[in-house]
Design a protein around this motif. Structure first.
Motif, PDB file in Angstrom:
ATOM      1  N   PRO A   1      56.610  16.166   1.629  1.00 34.45           N
ATOM      2  CA  PRO A   1      57.599  15.223   2.159  1.00 34.45           C
ATOM      3  C   PRO A   1      58.878  16.004   2.456  1.00 34.45           C
ATOM      4  N   CYS A   2      59.493  15.708   3.570  1.00 34.18           N
ATOM      5  CA  CYS A   2      60.700  16.431   3.963  1.00 34.18           C
ATOM      6  C   CYS A   2      61.658  15.496   4.700  1.00 34.18           C
ATOM      7  N   ILE A   3      62.895  15.957   4.796  1.00 32.62           N
ATOM      8  CA  ILE A   3      63.885  15.268   5.605  1.00 32.62           C
ATOM      9  C   ILE A   3      64.046  16.085   6.880  1.00 32.62           C
ATOM     10  N   VAL A   4      63.761  15.469   8.008  1.00 34.26           N
ATOM     11  CA  VAL A   4      63.899  16.122   9.305  1.00 34.26           C
ATOM     12  C   VAL A   4      64.822  15.260  10.153  1.00 34.26           C
ATOM     13  N   ASP A   5      65.932  15.838  10.562  1.00 37.66           N
ATOM     14  CA  ASP A   5      66.928  15.108  11.355  1.00 37.66           C
ATOM     15  C   ASP A   5      67.344  13.809  10.672  1.00 37.66           C
ATOM     16  N   GLY A   6      67.518  13.873   9.340  1.00 36.42           N
ATOM     17  CA  GLY A   6      67.978  12.722   8.575  1.00 36.42           C
ATOM     18  C   GLY A   6      66.922  11.667   8.292  1.00 36.42           C
ATOM     19  N   GLU A   7      65.688  11.931   8.635  1.00 36.47           N
ATOM     20  CA  GLU A   7      64.613  10.949   8.465  1.00 36.47           C
ATOM     21  C   GLU A   7      63.508  11.528   7.584  1.00 36.47           C
ATOM     22  N   LYS A   8      62.984  10.701   6.669  1.00 31.86           N
ATOM     23  CA  LYS A   8      61.847  11.132   5.849  1.00 31.86           C
ATOM     24  C   LYS A   8      60.632  11.311   6.740  1.00 31.86           C
ATOM     25  N   CYS A   9      59.965  12.433   6.553  1.00 32.52           N
ATOM     26  CA  CYS A   9      58.767  12.751   7.325  1.00 32.52           C
ATOM     27  C   CYS A   9      57.760  13.444   6.419  1.00 32.52           C
ATOM     28  N   LEU A  10      56.562  13.552   6.913  1.00 36.66           N
ATOM     29  CA  LEU A  10      55.519  14.299   6.232  1.00 36.66           C
ATOM     30  C   LEU A  10      55.240  15.537   7.072  1.00 36.66           C
ATOM     31  N   VAL A  11      55.386  16.708   6.467  1.00 37.38           N
ATOM     32  CA  VAL A  11      55.112  17.964   7.164  1.00 37.38           C
ATOM     33  C   VAL A  11      53.753  18.456   6.690  1.00 37.38           C
ATOM     34  N   VAL A  12      52.864  18.693   7.652  1.00 38.58           N
ATOM     35  CA  VAL A  12      51.483  19.046   7.350  1.00 38.58           C
ATOM     36  C   VAL A  12      51.149  20.386   8.002  1.00 38.58           C
ATOM     37  N   ALA A  13      50.589  21.297   7.224  1.00 43.01           N
ATOM     38  CA  ALA A  13      50.151  22.590   7.754  1.00 43.01           C
ATOM     39  C   ALA A  13      48.894  22.378   8.583  1.00 43.01           C
ATOM     40  N   ARG A  14      48.856  23.010   9.728  1.00 43.64           N
ATOM     41  CA  ARG A  14      47.677  22.889  10.586  1.00 43.64           C
ATOM     42  C   ARG A  14      46.444  23.486   9.919  1.00 43.64           C
ATOM     43  N   GLY A  15      46.638  24.445   9.022  1.00 43.84           N
ATOM     44  CA  GLY A  15      45.527  25.080   8.319  1.00 43.84           C
ATOM     45  C   GLY A  15      44.819  24.165   7.341  1.00 43.84           C
ATOM     46  N   LEU A  16      45.411  23.008   7.042  1.00 43.73           N
ATOM     47  CA  LEU A  16      44.779  22.051   6.131  1.00 43.73           C
ATOM     48  C   LEU A  16      43.420  21.618   6.663  1.00 43.73           C
ATOM     49  N   GLU A  17      43.276  21.612   7.966  1.00 45.03           N
ATOM     50  CA  GLU A  17      41.998  21.221   8.569  1.00 45.03           C
ATOM     51  C   GLU A  17      40.869  22.134   8.102  1.00 45.03           C
ATOM     52  N   GLU A  18      41.179  23.398   7.853  1.00 48.53           N
ATOM     53  CA  GLU A  18      40.162  24.348   7.385  1.00 48.53           C
ATOM     54  C   GLU A  18      40.044  24.358   5.863  1.00 48.53           C
ATOM     55  N   THR A  19      41.185  24.281   5.165  1.00 51.47           N
ATOM     56  CA  THR A  19      41.151  24.390   3.703  1.00 51.47           C
ATOM     57  C   THR A  19      40.747  23.106   3.001  1.00 51.47           C
ATOM     58  N   ASN A  20      41.078  21.956   3.612  1.00 49.58           N
ATOM     59  CA  ASN A  20      40.728  20.671   3.011  1.00 49.58           C
ATOM     60  C   ASN A  20      40.474  19.664   4.138  1.00 49.58           C
ATOM     61  N   PRO A  21      39.325  19.772   4.802  1.00 46.29           N
ATOM     62  CA  PRO A  21      39.042  18.924   5.960  1.00 46.29           C
ATOM     63  C   PRO A  21      39.103  17.424   5.670  1.00 46.29           C
ATOM     64  N   GLN A  22      38.717  17.016   4.472  1.00 47.33           N
ATOM     65  CA  GLN A  22      38.745  15.584   4.151  1.00 47.33           C
ATOM     66  C   GLN A  22      40.187  15.068   4.085  1.00 47.33           C
ATOM     67  N   ALA A  23      41.064  15.836   3.475  1.00 41.25           N
ATOM     68  CA  ALA A  23      42.471  15.430   3.398  1.00 41.25           C
ATOM     69  C   ALA A  23      43.090  15.415   4.788  1.00 41.25           C
ATOM     70  N   TYR A  24      42.778  16.427   5.588  1.00 40.66           N
ATOM     71  CA  TYR A  24      43.299  16.482   6.954  1.00 40.66           C
ATOM     72  C   TYR A  24      42.844  15.271   7.762  1.00 40.66           C
ATOM     73  N   GLU A  25      41.570  14.968   7.665  1.00 38.25           N
ATOM     74  CA  GLU A  25      41.014  13.818   8.408  1.00 38.25           C
ATOM     75  C   GLU A  25      41.660  12.519   7.948  1.00 38.25           C
ATOM     76  N   PHE A  26      41.857  12.349   6.642  1.00 35.82           N
ATOM     77  CA  PHE A  26      42.503  11.142   6.128  1.00 35.82           C
ATOM     78  C   PHE A  26      43.918  11.000   6.690  1.00 35.82           C
ATOM     79  N   ILE A  27      44.690  12.084   6.635  1.00 36.06           N
ATOM     80  CA  ILE A  27      46.075  12.040   7.117  1.00 36.06           C
ATOM     81  C   ILE A  27      46.118  11.737   8.613  1.00 36.06           C
ATOM     82  N   MET A  28      45.248  12.377   9.379  1.00 38.27           N
ATOM     83  CA  MET A  28      45.234  12.144  10.833  1.00 38.27           C
ATOM     84  C   MET A  28      44.802  10.712  11.158  1.00 38.27           C
ATOM     85  N   GLN A  29      43.808  10.199  10.460  1.00 34.64           N
ATOM     86  CA  GLN A  29      43.379   8.818  10.694  1.00 34.64           C
ATOM     87  C   GLN A  29      44.480   7.842  10.312  1.00 34.64           C
TER      88      GLN A  29
END
Length: 105
Positions: A50-78
């Motif tokens: 979780p991060c603050i980007v331009d004053g707004e709460k956001c979720l920052v996700v590493a693109r590599g998550l798709e390879e290291t944890n495909p289920q978590a990546y798929e859940f977040i994208m869905q």
């Protein structure tokens, strides 16, 4: 070293400009991939934070998550797609976003 373009940012704002509720969805997702350190402090994964980007709460996700944890990546994208959340590549160059845990102190 990972470059900023290796991350994407998921905003709390939906495509229609409304804010997604409940407001703690970012912390819930980030916490699901977090762990506790030896001092029993919650440490967010380097892949999902979780991060603050331009004053707004956001979720920052590493693109590599798709390879290291495909289920978590798929859940977040869905989740992001089904809630029509705005996503973009993280193109900040010099500074990373301020983690939410730093905001509490």
């Amino acid at each position: 070293m990972t470059l900023p373009a290796d991350y994407f940012v998921i905003s709390s704002l939906q495509e229609d400009g409304k804010k997604l509720r409940p407001g703690d969805w970012i912390e819930r997702i980030a916490s699901s991939l977090a762990s506790f350190d030896a001092n029993r402090r919650l440490r967010y994964s380097a892949s999902v934070q979780p991060c603050i980007v331009d004053g707004e709460k956001c979720l920052v996700v590493a693109r590599g998550l798709e390879e290291t944890n495909p289920q978590a990546y798929e859940f977040i994208m869905q989740f992001a797609n089904s809630n029509k959340l705005c996503m973009r590549l993280d193109r900040r160059m010099d500074e990373r976003a301020l983690p939410c845990e730093a905001m509490a102190s």
